[in-house]
Scaffold this motif. Structure first.
Motif, short mmCIF file in Angstrom:
data_model
loop_
_atom_site.label_atom_id
_atom_site.label_comp_id
_atom_site.label_asym_id
_atom_site.label_seq_id
_atom_site.Cartn_x
_atom_site.Cartn_y
_atom_site.Cartn_z
N VAL A 24 0.87 -1.18 0.00
CA VAL A 24 0.00 0.00 0.00
C VAL A 24 0.90 1.22 0.00
N GLU A 25 0.70 2.11 -0.94
CA GLU A 25 1.57 3.27 -1.09
C GLU A 25 0.71 4.50 -1.36
N GLY A 26 1.02 5.62 -0.71
CA GLY A 26 0.30 6.85 -1.00
C GLY A 26 0.92 7.55 -2.18
N PRO A 27 0.27 8.54 -2.77
CA PRO A 27 -1.08 8.98 -2.43
C PRO A 27 -2.17 8.34 -3.30
N THR A 28 -1.78 7.54 -4.29
CA THR A 28 -2.82 7.06 -5.21
C THR A 28 -3.65 5.93 -4.60
N LEU A 29 -2.99 4.99 -3.90
CA LEU A 29 -3.73 3.84 -3.37
C LEU A 29 -4.48 4.16 -2.09
N VAL A 30 -3.94 5.06 -1.30
CA VAL A 30 -4.67 5.54 -0.12
C VAL A 30 -4.76 7.06 -0.22
N PRO A 31 -5.96 7.60 -0.21
CA PRO A 31 -6.13 9.04 -0.40
C PRO A 31 -5.94 9.83 0.90
N PHE A 32 -4.99 9.39 1.75
CA PHE A 32 -4.69 10.11 2.99
C PHE A 32 -3.29 9.71 3.45
N ASP A 33 -2.71 10.53 4.32
CA ASP A 33 -1.42 10.17 4.92
C ASP A 33 -1.68 9.17 6.05
N ILE A 34 -0.92 8.09 6.08
CA ILE A 34 -1.14 7.06 7.09
C ILE A 34 -0.45 7.49 8.39
N GLN A 35 -1.26 7.67 9.43
CA GLN A 35 -0.72 8.07 10.74
C GLN A 35 -0.72 6.93 11.74
N ARG A 36 -1.47 5.87 11.42
CA ARG A 36 -1.63 4.78 12.41
C ARG A 36 -2.00 3.50 11.68
N VAL A 37 -1.50 2.39 12.22
CA VAL A 37 -1.85 1.06 11.73
C VAL A 37 -2.31 0.25 12.93
N TYR A 38 -3.46 -0.40 12.83
CA TYR A 38 -3.86 -1.33 13.89
C TYR A 38 -4.47 -2.57 13.25
N TYR A 39 -4.63 -3.62 14.05
CA TYR A 39 -5.14 -4.86 13.48
C TYR A 39 -5.96 -5.62 14.51
N LEU A 40 -6.95 -6.31 14.00
CA LEU A 40 -7.83 -7.15 14.81
C LEU A 40 -7.49 -8.60 14.52
N TYR A 41 -7.39 -9.41 15.54
CA TYR A 41 -7.04 -10.81 15.37
C TYR A 41 -7.60 -11.59 16.55
N HIS A 54 -16.78 7.51 12.55
CA HIS A 54 -15.75 8.49 12.88
C HIS A 54 -16.12 9.82 12.23
N LYS A 55 -15.84 10.90 12.97
CA LYS A 55 -16.17 12.22 12.43
C LYS A 55 -15.24 12.62 11.30
N ALA A 56 -13.95 12.30 11.43
CA ALA A 56 -12.98 12.81 10.45
C ALA A 56 -12.00 11.76 9.93
N LEU A 57 -12.03 10.58 10.52
CA LEU A 57 -11.02 9.57 10.20
C LEU A 57 -11.29 8.89 8.85
N HIS A 58 -10.24 8.76 8.06
CA HIS A 58 -10.29 7.96 6.83
C HIS A 58 -9.55 6.65 7.14
N GLN A 59 -10.03 5.56 6.56
CA GLN A 59 -9.40 4.25 6.82
C GLN A 59 -9.33 3.41 5.56
N LEU A 110 -6.48 -5.76 9.00
CA LEU A 110 -5.49 -4.68 9.11
C LEU A 110 -6.17 -3.37 8.73
N VAL A 111 -5.92 -2.32 9.53
CA VAL A 111 -6.52 -1.02 9.24
C VAL A 111 -5.43 0.05 9.18
N LEU A 112 -5.40 0.77 8.07
CA LEU A 112 -4.53 1.93 7.93
C LEU A 112 -5.40 3.16 8.17
N ALA A 113 -4.94 4.06 9.02
CA ALA A 113 -5.81 5.17 9.44
C ALA A 113 -5.12 6.51 9.24
N SER A 114 -5.93 7.53 8.98
CA SER A 114 -5.40 8.85 8.63
C SER A 114 -5.00 9.67 9.85
N GLU A 115 -5.42 9.24 11.06
CA GLU A 115 -5.11 10.00 12.28
C GLU A 115 -4.70 9.03 13.38
#
Ligand code: TYD
Length: 140
Positions: A24-41, A54-59, A110-115
């Motif tokens: 996953v590479e910005g800016p074309t594949l993700v339309p935001f700057d990645i500030q956080r990565v988390y994962y559920l397992y 979320h009010k403002a978060l992009h994922q 896996l979740v890539l998040a903008s904030e």
């Protein structure tokens, strides 16, 4: 926000007899700057995750392993998307109520998040979400 802004991104896939690789590479594949990565397992059978907006978060959400469903709701319409390939990412814009359900055994989300994590960005009450979603121009 309109549910149609949420979309599946097909990520690059480098096929190899030794195993596949995606990235996953910005800016074309993700339309935001990645500030956080988390994962559920280790999600137990029958458990649901999410159930908030979320009010403002992009994922960008990826089923790195296994499968699960994401129900998206913009306050007017709902749609359910099944994620079951490590080369597919689901982009979720702000102000979408999402519920993750029907996790297969061994699923990893896996979740890539903008904030960075901010509880103040969450809307955890569905009626409050509906009220905000119907108010134009409230959120980013
Ligand atoms: P939550 O976002 O509600 O989980 P999900 O949407 O996957 O069901 O988060 C669960 C708990 O984890 C909550 O107490 C907040 C905490 N948390 C963090 O501390 N940092 C994070 O980056 C995330 C996503 C959650």
């Amino acid at each position: 926000m309109d549910i149609n802004l949420c979309r599946i991104e097909n990520l690059p896939r480098i096929a190899d007899a030794r195993g596949n690789l995606s990235f996953v590479e910005g800016p074309t594949l993700v339309p935001f700057d990645i500030q956080r990565v988390y994962y559920l397992y280790d999600v137990p059978g029958g458990a649901d995750r999410g159930a908030h907006a979320h009010k403002a978060l992009h994922q960008l959400m990826i089923a790195l392993s296994g499968a699960f469903e994401v129900e998206l709701d913009d306050g007017k319409r709902k749609k359910t998307i099944r994620l079951d390939r490590a080369y597919r990412g689901l982009y979720i814009c702000p102000m979408i109520w999402r519920t993750l359900q029907n996790f297969s055994s061994g699923a990893v989300c896996l979740v890539l998040a903008s904030e960075r994590y901010d509880e103040a960005d969450y809307i955890r009450d569905y009626d409050a979400f509906l009220e905000l979603a119907r108010r134009p121009g409230t959120c980013a």
